[in-house]
Structure formats: structure tokens, C-alpha cells
Scaffold this active site. Structure first.
Site, PDB file in Angstrom:
ATOM      1  N   ARG A  36      -8.639  -0.403   4.943  1.00  0.00           N
ATOM      2  CA  ARG A  36      -7.749   0.556   4.262  1.00  0.00           C
ATOM      3  C   ARG A  36      -6.445  -0.113   3.847  1.00  0.00           C
ATOM      4  NH1 ARG A  36      -7.094   6.173   7.339  1.00  0.00           N
ATOM      5  NH2 ARG A  36      -5.719   6.361   5.529  1.00  0.00           N
ATOM      6  N   CYS A  59      -4.405  12.126  13.444  1.00  0.00           N
ATOM      7  CA  CYS A  59      -5.229  10.918  13.475  1.00  0.00           C
ATOM      8  C   CYS A  59      -4.900  10.173  14.774  1.00  0.00           C
ATOM      9  CB  CYS A  59      -4.947  10.039  12.264  1.00  0.00           C
ATOM     10  SG  CYS A  59      -3.322   9.343  12.315  1.00  0.00           S
ATOM     11  N   LYS A  68       0.849  -1.206   0.000  1.00  0.00           N
ATOM     12  CA  LYS A  68       0.000   0.000   0.000  1.00  0.00           C
ATOM     13  C   LYS A  68       0.877   1.247   0.000  1.00  0.00           C
ATOM     14  CE  LYS A  68      -1.732   1.448   4.042  1.00  0.00           C
ATOM     15  NZ  LYS A  68      -1.393   2.851   4.381  1.00  0.00           N
ATOM     16  N   ASN A  69       1.931   1.224   0.833  1.00  0.00           N
ATOM     17  CA  ASN A  69       2.748   2.421   1.014  1.00  0.00           C
ATOM     18  C   ASN A  69       3.794   2.625  -0.065  1.00  0.00           C
ATOM     19  OD1 ASN A  69       1.162   2.924   3.173  1.00  0.00           O
ATOM     20  ND2 ASN A  69       2.668   2.363   4.720  1.00  0.00           N
ATOM     21  N   ARG A  85       1.118  14.398  13.418  1.00  0.00           N
ATOM     22  CA  ARG A  85       1.515  14.137  12.026  1.00  0.00           C
ATOM     23  C   ARG A  85       1.473  15.379  11.137  1.00  0.00           C
ATOM     24  NH1 ARG A  85      -0.928   8.741   9.922  1.00  0.00           N
ATOM     25  NH2 ARG A  85       1.035   8.695   8.817  1.00  0.00           N
ATOM     26  N   ASP A 121       4.843   0.456  12.064  1.00  0.00           N
ATOM     27  CA  ASP A 121       3.557  -0.077  11.591  1.00  0.00           C
ATOM     28  C   ASP A 121       3.320  -1.505  12.045  1.00  0.00           C
ATOM     29  OD1 ASP A 121       3.441   1.630   8.375  1.00  0.00           O
ATOM     30  OD2 ASP A 121       3.029   2.268  10.422  1.00  0.00           O
TER      31      ASP A 121
HETATM   32  C1  EPZ Z   1       4.512   6.715   6.293  1.00  0.00           C
HETATM   33  O1  EPZ Z   1       3.797   7.796   6.871  1.00  0.00           O
HETATM   34  C2  EPZ Z   1       3.522   5.566   6.219  1.00  0.00           C
HETATM   35  N1  EPZ Z   1       2.395   5.948   5.351  1.00  0.00           N
HETATM   36  C3  EPZ Z   1       3.022   5.225   7.617  1.00  0.00           C
HETATM   37  O2  EPZ Z   1       2.184   4.081   7.502  1.00  0.00           O
HETATM   38  C4  EPZ Z   1       4.215   4.866   8.498  1.00  0.00           C
HETATM   39  O3  EPZ Z   1       3.764   4.654   9.817  1.00  0.00           O
HETATM   40  C5  EPZ Z   1       5.246   6.010   8.487  1.00  0.00           C
HETATM   41  O4  EPZ Z   1       5.620   6.313   7.119  1.00  0.00           O
HETATM   42  C6  EPZ Z   1       6.509   5.664   9.260  1.00  0.00           C
HETATM   43  O5  EPZ Z   1       7.086   4.502   8.707  1.00  0.00           O
HETATM   44  C7  EPZ Z   1       2.564   5.897   4.017  1.00  0.00           C
HETATM   45  O6  EPZ Z   1       3.622   5.567   3.512  1.00  0.00           O
HETATM   46  C8  EPZ Z   1       1.365   6.269   3.193  1.00  0.00           C
HETATM   47  P1  EPZ Z   1       6.804   9.968   8.369  1.00  0.00           P
HETATM   48  P2  EPZ Z   1       4.460   9.270   6.895  1.00  0.00           P
HETATM   49  O7  EPZ Z   1       6.755  11.233   7.597  1.00  0.00           O
HETATM   50  O8  EPZ Z   1       5.182   9.533   5.633  1.00  0.00           O
HETATM   51  C9  EPZ Z   1       6.706  13.110  11.947  1.00  0.00           C
HETATM   52  C10 EPZ Z   1       0.235   2.790   7.693  1.00  0.00           C
HETATM   53  O9  EPZ Z   1      -0.221   2.201   8.663  1.00  0.00           O
HETATM   54  N2  EPZ Z   1       6.662  14.114  10.874  1.00  0.00           N
HETATM   55  O10 EPZ Z   1       7.993   9.066   8.221  1.00  0.00           O
HETATM   56  O11 EPZ Z   1       3.404  10.216   7.313  1.00  0.00           O
HETATM   57  C11 EPZ Z   1       5.414  12.291  12.004  1.00  0.00           C
HETATM   58  O12 EPZ Z   1       4.458  12.973  12.786  1.00  0.00           O
HETATM   59  C12 EPZ Z   1       0.792   4.201   7.824  1.00  0.00           C
HETATM   60  O13 EPZ Z   1       0.325   2.293   6.541  1.00  0.00           O
HETATM   61  C13 EPZ Z   1       6.758  15.466  11.208  1.00  0.00           C
HETATM   62  O14 EPZ Z   1       6.873  15.819  12.386  1.00  0.00           O
HETATM   63  O15 EPZ Z   1       5.507   9.088   8.083  1.00  0.00           O
HETATM   64  C14 EPZ Z   1       5.877  11.017  12.647  1.00  0.00           C
HETATM   65  O16 EPZ Z   1       5.942  11.207  14.058  1.00  0.00           O
HETATM   66  C15 EPZ Z   1       0.542   4.748   9.229  1.00  0.00           C
HETATM   67  N3  EPZ Z   1       6.732  16.400  10.222  1.00  0.00           N
HETATM   68  C16 EPZ Z   1       7.298  10.846  12.094  1.00  0.00           C
HETATM   69  O17 EPZ Z   1       7.718  12.131  11.648  1.00  0.00           O
HETATM   70  C17 EPZ Z   1       6.624  16.047   8.894  1.00  0.00           C
HETATM   71  O18 EPZ Z   1       6.635  16.956   8.024  1.00  0.00           O
HETATM   72  C18 EPZ Z   1       7.366   9.850  10.936  1.00  0.00           C
HETATM   73  O19 EPZ Z   1       6.555  10.344   9.911  1.00  0.00           O
HETATM   74  C19 EPZ Z   1       6.511  14.676   8.575  1.00  0.00           C
HETATM   75  C20 EPZ Z   1       6.538  13.731   9.574  1.00  0.00           C
END
Ligand code: EPZ
Length: 420
Positions: free
Chosen positions: A395, A114, A19-20, A119, A303
Site C-alpha cells: 500500500r 484498523c 503517498k500521503n 480512527r 508513521d
Molecule cells: C494521516 O492519517 C496519515 N494518512 C496517516 O498515515 C498518519 O499516521 C496520520 O495522518 C498522522 O500523521 C494519510 O495522510 C492518508 P489524523 P489521518 O487525522 O488523517 C484521531 C500511513 O501509514 N482523530 O492526523 O487519519 C485519530 O484517531 C498512515 O501512511 C480523531 O479522533 O490522521 C488519531 O488518533 C497511517 N478524530 C489522531 O487523531 C478525527 O476526526 C491523528 O489522526 C480525526 C482523527
């Protein structure tokens, strides 16, 4: 979902497309003008249909069936995204980089938080600003515009998956050499780089911490195969562990599961590793508690945190889990306790005292992976468990009912009592 627990799962399933990986690759099609992107092994999931709806809303034509998706992108695209679609799925923010690079502007409602934390997308916005986009926040939306992005060096404070993907896509259409430092290393990033390279961008170093990109103004049609879903595969392996059964997942790259395999072996579980499949065999076995910390890839994936927590709730002894990626990914613990788990939260750390059995009851999924973990617990618990709010689970898990049934799970869907 009504689950009658207590019997071992056994058999094999084939992993779905990731998915990701599918979501960013779909967004990357927006970089094309009058060209098309074909994707193979796209999983049939709610999030995929949400992203397809967003691409259609922007003007692209999306055909999807039998795992194959063809995205035809016209010369002209809309660049304003509708709030009702963006609010449904955080991954909608992945259209920001492509739209700014290709249209010179984009309007994106800020994604809400969420169940797993605030996030924000500040890393995305800061990086695009460094590339020359003007970013304004007005009425809860991001307004980005530029007379032309410029190749530059972007260094992330945290290896954010989404921010790395947005920058990688924007840089692929920006002439000159861009460098991304402290980039995310997930296999999904490597799959995206493969697609962008097939479209004509020159990319080196993906999968490592530094990615170099030589962008091209005109990218061309491409056809790419989505990698297998490592989180879905791991979820089914943990179902095999928790029910003390034997489960094999085929069509998966064992390398993606390295951090899980290490932890399972540390817990005393036999893991079979083959060229493109992984199996667990837990007949009448018990496993020991272990300690782990969730980390960006190749560390233990966040995840998988709810799912491994469920398995450790049934281990012999004590385990400690530290969640270091999200600021609050413990919403599911309340539901776990209702099934008899012994969990003690101390900040971003949870101490788990293993119990010998879980008791079935009615539980509610708070998010995608927590919902999956509750299903695993229902399969392992004594008696009946009803998991509600399954909309979260659909999802991310394609054909879950038929896959679980093929592994001899005793599960069925019943009408929603409370309509949640
Ligand atoms: C991706 O989300 C995945 N989603 C998430 O999977 C996964 O949990 C996450 O990566 C971490 O591996 C998709 O790929 C669609 P991040 P993403 O940016 O890109 C903080 C699932 O279950 N952050 O690596 O949103 C954020 O809040 C989903 O399939 C900021 O602070 O993850 C988090 O604490 C859930 N500012 C951390 O970094 C930003 O601008 C990691 O987020 C971006 C992120």
C-alpha cells in the site's frame, strides 16, 4: 517475503512521491467542473489505485502512468461513495469535503477502525457542520448536505491531518475568508495548499498552525508536482542503520526528516545532510538508546514509530518510546518479541532494552508501517525471516523489491504458505 539477514545494505535510492500527499491532491480534483488536475511524481501504490477507482466511480476520468496522473472532472459528479471502496482505505474520507462543497451533498460509509486504533472522523464532521453542512449518521454512513457552505473560523482540538485537508478543500470552494486554527502542519498540507492555490483559491499560512483561505466558486485546471515521501525515505535510512551499512536517499528535502536526523545523531549515528539527499553510514558502528515521543509535524512522526522501535531494539542500552498520536499503535510488538526484542509496554509508553542480535523467524505484518519495520528487522536478524501479509506493505512502498535489491538486500518473494 523471504529475507536472509545479517549483511550490510549499501548504495542509494530515489524517494518516491509522497503517498500521503498524492491521496488528498487526487481528492481535491473533485472541486473542478469540466476542468482537469495533472499530478507529477505520483507513486504507483495500491492506495493510489484505490483512490483512482473511487474518483472513477464518482464520474471522473483518471489516466495514470509513469508517475503522471491526469484527472478530468465532468460538470456532473455522483456524490454517493461505494462502501466496498471506502472500507478499503480510510483516506477515502478525503472526498467528503470536496463533494459537500461542490455537489452540496455526500454519502460516505464510515471508515472502519484498523490495526492502529479507532480512527473516527468526528473532527471532520464537526468542522463541516460549522461551515453549514447538515450531518446525519444513518446505517453506518455519513449523510451530509448543504444549501451552500459558508466561510467561517474552524478551530481544531487536535491538529488532525485529514480533517485539516477536508476543511482546506471545502473552504477553497467557499467564497469569503475562512480561518483554520490549530491546523496540521505536515509538508503534505503545504503540497495540497499549493494545488488549491494553482486552481485559484487564495491561501496563506499553510505549514503553520493557522491557515487563511479565500475560496472561489469556480476553480480551474492545474498541474502540480507531488512532494517526496519522507516516511519511505526514513524507512530506507533506518534499514541502512540496522544493517550497519551505508545508505543514501536522493530526491528528498532534508527539512522533512529533521526530527529523525536529530534522534539518529543523539544515538551516535553519523547522518550526511545535503541539498536534496540524506545519507547514513554505520559500518561496524553501534548506537545508543534514545527516548522519543511521537507528535504531529514537526515532531517525530507516528508513521515512523514501528521502524525506529526496530532500530532501538538493537541499540546499546535502554530506550523509551511514547506514542501520543494514535490510541493503540503497538500491535507490532508481539511480532517484534518473537524475533528476540525486549519490550515492556506501560500504557502508551514502551521501554526497550537493546539486544545485540535478533533471530529470524516467520512474522506477520499487521499494518503498513509495522510491515515495513518487520522487513527492516529481517534484514538485520541472523538467519532467515519470512514476512507474511505483505498486502499491507504494497500500500505504501513503491518498487520495494527492486529498491531493496539495489541496496544489496538478500530478499525474494515466495508463494504464500498460509494464503494470508
Ligand atoms: C494521516 O492519517 C496519515 N494518512 C496517516 O498515515 C498518519 O499516521 C496520520 O495522518 C498522522 O500523521 C494519510 O495522510 C492518508 P489524523 P489521518 O487525522 O488523517 C484521531 C500511513 O501509514 N482523530 O492526523 O487519519 C485519530 O484517531 C498512515 O501512511 C480523531 O479522533 O490522521 C488519531 O488518533 C497511517 N478524530 C489522531 O487523531 C478525527 O476526526 C491523528 O489522526 C480525526 C482523527
Amino acid at each position: 517475503m523471504l529475507i536472509r539477514g545479517g549483511s550490510p545494505l549499501s548504495g542509494s535510492i530515489v524517494a518516491q512521491g509522497a503517498k500521503n500527499a498524492a491521496l488528498p491532491l487526487m481528492a481535491s480534483a473533485l472541486l473542478l467542473k469540466g476542468q482537469s488536475l495533472t499530478l507529477e511524481r505520483v507513486p504507483d501504490l495500491m492506495d493510489i489505485h484505490t483512490m483512482a477507482g473511487l474518483l472513477r466511480n464518482l464520474g471522473a476520468n483518471v489516466e495514470f502512468g509513469g508517475g503522471r496522473m491526469k484527472i478530468d472532472v465532468p460538470d456532473e459528479l455522483k456524490w454517493e461513495t461505494p462502501a466496498n471502496l471506502v472500507r478499503k482505505m480510510r483516506a477515502s474520507s478525503l472526498v467528503l469535503g470536496p463533494l459537500v462543497a461542490r455537489c452540496g451533498k455526500a454519502v460516505l460509509p464510515l471508515p472502519g477502525g484498523c490495526a492502529i486504533g479507532s480512527r473516527p472522523i468526528d473532527f471532520h464532521l464537526k468542522a463541516l457542520a460549522k461551515m453549514g453542512a447538515e450531518i446525519d449518521l444513518e446505517h453506518g454512513s455519513v449523510h451530509a448536505r448543504t444549501d451552500g457552505l459558508r466561510a467561517t473560523r474552524i478551530s481544531f482540538d487536535f491538529p488532525s491531518v485529514g480533517a485539516t485537508e477536508n476543511v482546506l478543500m471545502a473552504a477553497s470552494m467557499t467564497p469569503g475568508r475562512s480561518v483554520i486554527e490549530n491546523a496540521a502542519r505536515e509538508p503534505e498540507i503545504v503540497n495540497l495548499a499549493q494545488a488549491l492555490r494553482a486552481m485559484g483559491a487564495r491561501i496563506e499560512g499553510e505549514g503553520g498552525g493557522t491557515i487563511q483561505v479565500e475560496g472561489a466558486k469556480n476553480l480551474g485546471s492545474a498541474s502540480v508536482r507531488i512532494i517526496p515521501d519522507r516516511i519511505e525515505a526514513s524507512t530506507y535510512l533506518l534499514a541502512g542503520v540496522m544493517t550497519r551499512g551505508e545508505v543514501t536517499v536522493n530526491g528528498i528535502n532534508p527539512e522533512y526528516l529533521e526530527s529523525l536526523i536529530i534522534k539518529l545523531e543523539e544515538a551516535g549515528i553519523f547522518v550526511g545532510v545535503f541539498a536534496d539527499s540524506v545519507s547514513v553510514s554505520c559500518r561496524d558502528r553501534r548506537w545508543k538508546g534514545v527516548s522519543l515521543k511521537t507528535l504531529p509535524y514537526p515532531g517525530f512522526p507516528t508513521d515512523l514509530q514501528p521502524q525506529i522501535m526496530a532500530a532501538l531494539c538493537m541499540a546499546d542500552g535502554t530506550s523509551v518510546i511514547q506514542e501520543s498520536v494514535f490510541d493503540s499503535r503497538y500491535v507490532h510488538i508481539g511480532e517484534f518479541k518473537r524475533m528476540g526484542c525486549k519490550l515492556d509496554i506501560q500504557g502508551n509508553t514502551v521501554v526497550i532494552t537493546g539486544v545485540s542480535k535478533l533471530a529470524g523467524t516467520e512474522v506477520h505484518a499487521s499494518d503498513l508501517r509495522a510491515g515495513a519495520a518487520l522487513i527492516l528487522m529481517g534484514l538485520a536478524a541472523e538467519g532467515e525471516t519470512t514476512v507474511c501479509s505483505l498486502k499491507h506493505v504494497w500500500r505504501g512502498y513503491e518498487s520495494l523489491m527492486s529498491k531493496m535489491t539495489s541496496l544489496r538486500a538478500d530478499i525474494e518473494l515466495i508463494p504464500d504458505q498460509d494464503g494470508a
